[in-house]
Write a protein that holds these residues in place. Sequence first.
Motif, PDB file in Angstrom:
ATOM      1  N   ARG A 191       0.867  -1.185  -0.084  1.00 56.81           N
ATOM      2  CA  ARG A 191      -0.065   0.026   0.085  1.00 56.81           C
ATOM      3  C   ARG A 191       0.829   1.064  -0.054  1.00 56.81           C
ATOM      4  NH1 ARG A 191      -1.508  -1.916   5.637  1.00 56.81           N
ATOM      5  NH2 ARG A 191      -0.278  -0.657   6.994  1.00 56.81           N
ATOM      6  N   GLY A 192       2.032   1.108   0.300  1.00 56.09           N
ATOM      7  CA  GLY A 192       2.880   2.376   0.358  1.00 56.09           C
ATOM      8  C   GLY A 192       3.188   3.029   1.647  1.00 56.09           C
ATOM      9  N   TYR A 193       2.559   2.875   2.484  1.00 52.33           N
ATOM     10  CA  TYR A 193       2.524   3.437   3.902  1.00 52.33           C
ATOM     11  C   TYR A 193       2.361   2.711   5.003  1.00 52.33           C
ATOM     12  CZ  TYR A 193      -2.716   3.552   3.433  1.00 52.33           C
ATOM     13  OH  TYR A 193      -3.976   3.103   3.443  1.00 52.33           O
ATOM     14  N   ALA A 194       2.669   2.979   6.360  1.00 56.66           N
ATOM     15  CA  ALA A 194       2.721   2.201   7.579  1.00 56.66           C
ATOM     16  C   ALA A 194       1.823   2.953   8.575  1.00 56.66           C
ATOM     17  CB  ALA A 194       3.979   2.170   8.083  1.00 56.66           C
ATOM     18  N   LEU A 195       1.318   2.019   9.448  1.00 61.71           N
ATOM     19  CA  LEU A 195       0.299   2.498  10.439  1.00 61.71           C
ATOM     20  C   LEU A 195       0.947   2.171  11.756  1.00 61.71           C
ATOM     21  CD1 LEU A 195      -3.248   1.533   9.130  1.00 61.71           C
ATOM     22  CD2 LEU A 195      -1.737   3.740   8.969  1.00 61.71           C
ATOM     23  N   ASP A 196       0.675   2.948  12.900  1.00 63.35           N
ATOM     24  CA  ASP A 196       0.860   2.640  14.183  1.00 63.35           C
ATOM     25  C   ASP A 196      -0.348   2.962  14.834  1.00 63.35           C
ATOM     26  OD1 ASP A 196       1.404   2.593  16.926  1.00 63.35           O
ATOM     27  OD2 ASP A 196       2.716   4.216  17.101  1.00 63.35           O
ATOM     28  N   ASP A 197      -1.075   1.631  15.104  1.00 68.69           N
ATOM     29  CA  ASP A 197      -2.419   1.617  15.782  1.00 68.69           C
ATOM     30  C   ASP A 197      -2.462   1.296  17.129  1.00 68.69           C
ATOM     31  OD1 ASP A 197      -5.089   1.566  15.943  1.00 68.69           O
ATOM     32  OD2 ASP A 197      -5.353  -0.536  14.898  1.00 68.69           O
ATOM     33  N   GLU A 198      -2.084   2.495  17.913  1.00 66.86           N
ATOM     34  CA  GLU A 198      -2.012   2.453  19.187  1.00 66.86           C
ATOM     35  C   GLU A 198      -0.894   1.254  19.625  1.00 66.86           C
ATOM     36  OE1 GLU A 198      -5.466   3.161  21.614  1.00 66.86           O
ATOM     37  OE2 GLU A 198      -6.842   2.973  19.615  1.00 66.86           O
ATOM     38  N   GLU A 199       0.251   1.044  19.198  1.00 65.34           N
ATOM     39  CA  GLU A 199       1.153   0.036  19.083  1.00 65.34           C
ATOM     40  C   GLU A 199       2.279   0.418  20.102  1.00 65.34           C
ATOM     41  OE1 GLU A 199       2.113  -1.700  15.329  1.00 65.34           O
ATOM     42  OE2 GLU A 199       0.351  -0.800  14.688  1.00 65.34           O
ATOM     43  N   ASN A 200       2.295   1.308  20.000  1.00 61.97           N
ATOM     44  CA  ASN A 200       3.546   2.199  21.203  1.00 61.97           C
ATOM     45  C   ASN A 200       2.784   2.920  22.313  1.00 61.97           C
ATOM     46  OD1 ASN A 200       6.499   2.114  21.353  1.00 61.97           O
ATOM     47  ND2 ASN A 200       6.448   4.395  21.009  1.00 61.97           N
ATOM     48  N   ILE A 201       1.797   3.554  21.940  1.00 59.19           N
ATOM     49  CA  ILE A 201       0.979   4.568  23.092  1.00 59.19           C
ATOM     50  C   ILE A 201      -0.244   4.314  22.899  1.00 59.19           C
ATOM     51  CG2 ILE A 201       0.551   6.702  24.072  1.00 59.19           C
ATOM     52  CD1 ILE A 201       3.513   7.661  22.800  1.00 59.19           C
ATOM     53  N   GLU A 202      -1.082   3.859  23.999  1.00 63.70           N
ATOM     54  CA  GLU A 202      -2.480   3.523  23.946  1.00 63.70           C
ATOM     55  C   GLU A 202      -3.030   5.053  23.578  1.00 63.70           C
ATOM     56  OE1 GLU A 202      -4.542   0.481  26.241  1.00 63.70           O
ATOM     57  OE2 GLU A 202      -2.770   0.573  27.339  1.00 63.70           O
ATOM     58  N   GLY A 203      -3.865   4.998  22.488  1.00 57.01           N
ATOM     59  CA  GLY A 203      -4.846   6.244  22.374  1.00 57.01           C
ATOM     60  C   GLY A 203      -4.000   6.951  21.302  1.00 57.01           C
ATOM     61  N   LEU A 204      -2.963   6.753  20.705  1.00 62.69           N
ATOM     62  CA  LEU A 204      -2.339   7.351  19.829  1.00 62.69           C
ATOM     63  C   LEU A 204      -2.062   6.682  18.541  1.00 62.69           C
ATOM     64  CD1 LEU A 204      -0.560  10.302  19.443  1.00 62.69           C
ATOM     65  CD2 LEU A 204       1.478   8.958  19.758  1.00 62.69           C
ATOM     66  N   ARG A 205      -2.468   7.280  17.453  1.00 56.74           N
ATOM     67  CA  ARG A 205      -2.328   6.391  16.284  1.00 56.74           C
ATOM     68  C   ARG A 205      -1.478   7.205  15.237  1.00 56.74           C
ATOM     69  NH1 ARG A 205      -8.321   4.375  14.295  1.00 56.74           N
ATOM     70  NH2 ARG A 205      -8.044   1.985  15.183  1.00 56.74           N
ATOM     71  N   CYS A 206      -0.775   6.800  14.549  1.00 54.71           N
ATOM     72  CA  CYS A 206       0.347   7.483  13.318  1.00 54.71           C
ATOM     73  C   CYS A 206       0.158   6.814  12.166  1.00 54.71           C
ATOM     74  CB  CYS A 206       1.789   7.286  13.895  1.00 54.71           C
ATOM     75  SG  CYS A 206       1.913   7.675  15.757  1.00 54.71           S
ATOM     76  N   VAL A 207       0.447   7.589  11.264  1.00 55.98           N
ATOM     77  CA  VAL A 207       0.789   7.099   9.661  1.00 55.98           C
ATOM     78  C   VAL A 207       2.028   7.771   9.272  1.00 55.98           C
ATOM     79  CG1 VAL A 207      -0.783   8.925   9.010  1.00 55.98           C
ATOM     80  CG2 VAL A 207      -0.499   6.739   7.382  1.00 55.98           C
TER      81      VAL A 207
END
Length: 257
Positions: A191-207
């Motif tokens: 897909r060309g991009y990565a996600l952080d679905d609350e994997e490092n900090i609960e309540g925080l998402r990143c792309v």
Amino acid sequence: MTSQDIGEQSRTIRSVEIALNVIDVLQRRTDVGVTELADELGHSKSTVHSHLRTLEERKMIVRDGNSYRLSLRILDMATYVRDQVGNYEVIEDEVESLAEETGEIAQFGIEEFGRVSYLCKATGDRAVETASRVGTQQPIHSTSLGKSVLAFLPEEERDAIVDGIDFVRVTPNTITSRTELVEELAAIRERGYALDDEENIEGLRCVAAPVRDGNKVLGAISISGPSSRFTESVLHGELADYVQRAANVIELNTKFS
């Protein structure tokens, strides 16, 4: 190599390690004296004092009464290291623009020592602040920046990093196995991009999206925010578009500068 050579080499390495540990403590704490340093590092006061004197003579630290702090020479070194990254000004401009456009936290990271290191960070007007700071590191497998870089590294290099990962569960969503990570990296490449679905900090998402120069991965650029705003549709829609466009700008300026 003689036993004397081995002994001398060991003493030299130990001495360097103690000096670097002193610097690490001074980075974390203020108003630290010889006694506090000796207690924390587990060395005698005379040993610590000798290292402090050497570091002071090299202008790496400053004595202020009975306490010590890092000198501004450290800042000069950090600036020099930062400028070794090609097109830093382009990266900084894109990170700042991304934070301003989205109102969230934007960051750029690179891989070092099998972890993701933060090179640049900007905070938007509605951002939820995180603990990440420029120069600090996070696990490569539980951050969108880290996974974005890892996914596009050459296979041999990627495998070597994955082999060294300590899959510690930080949140209920943290990836905890090689198999799961390998599957995730394959999806990221598709897909060309990565996600952080609350994997490092609960309540925080990143792309995050990778920044590439041909087959070389220069780093990755990301947006982070609360899961209440970073819904599935927003993550895979406008936010993914934002980071991919920003990555493209950096790539174009890298290739044709």
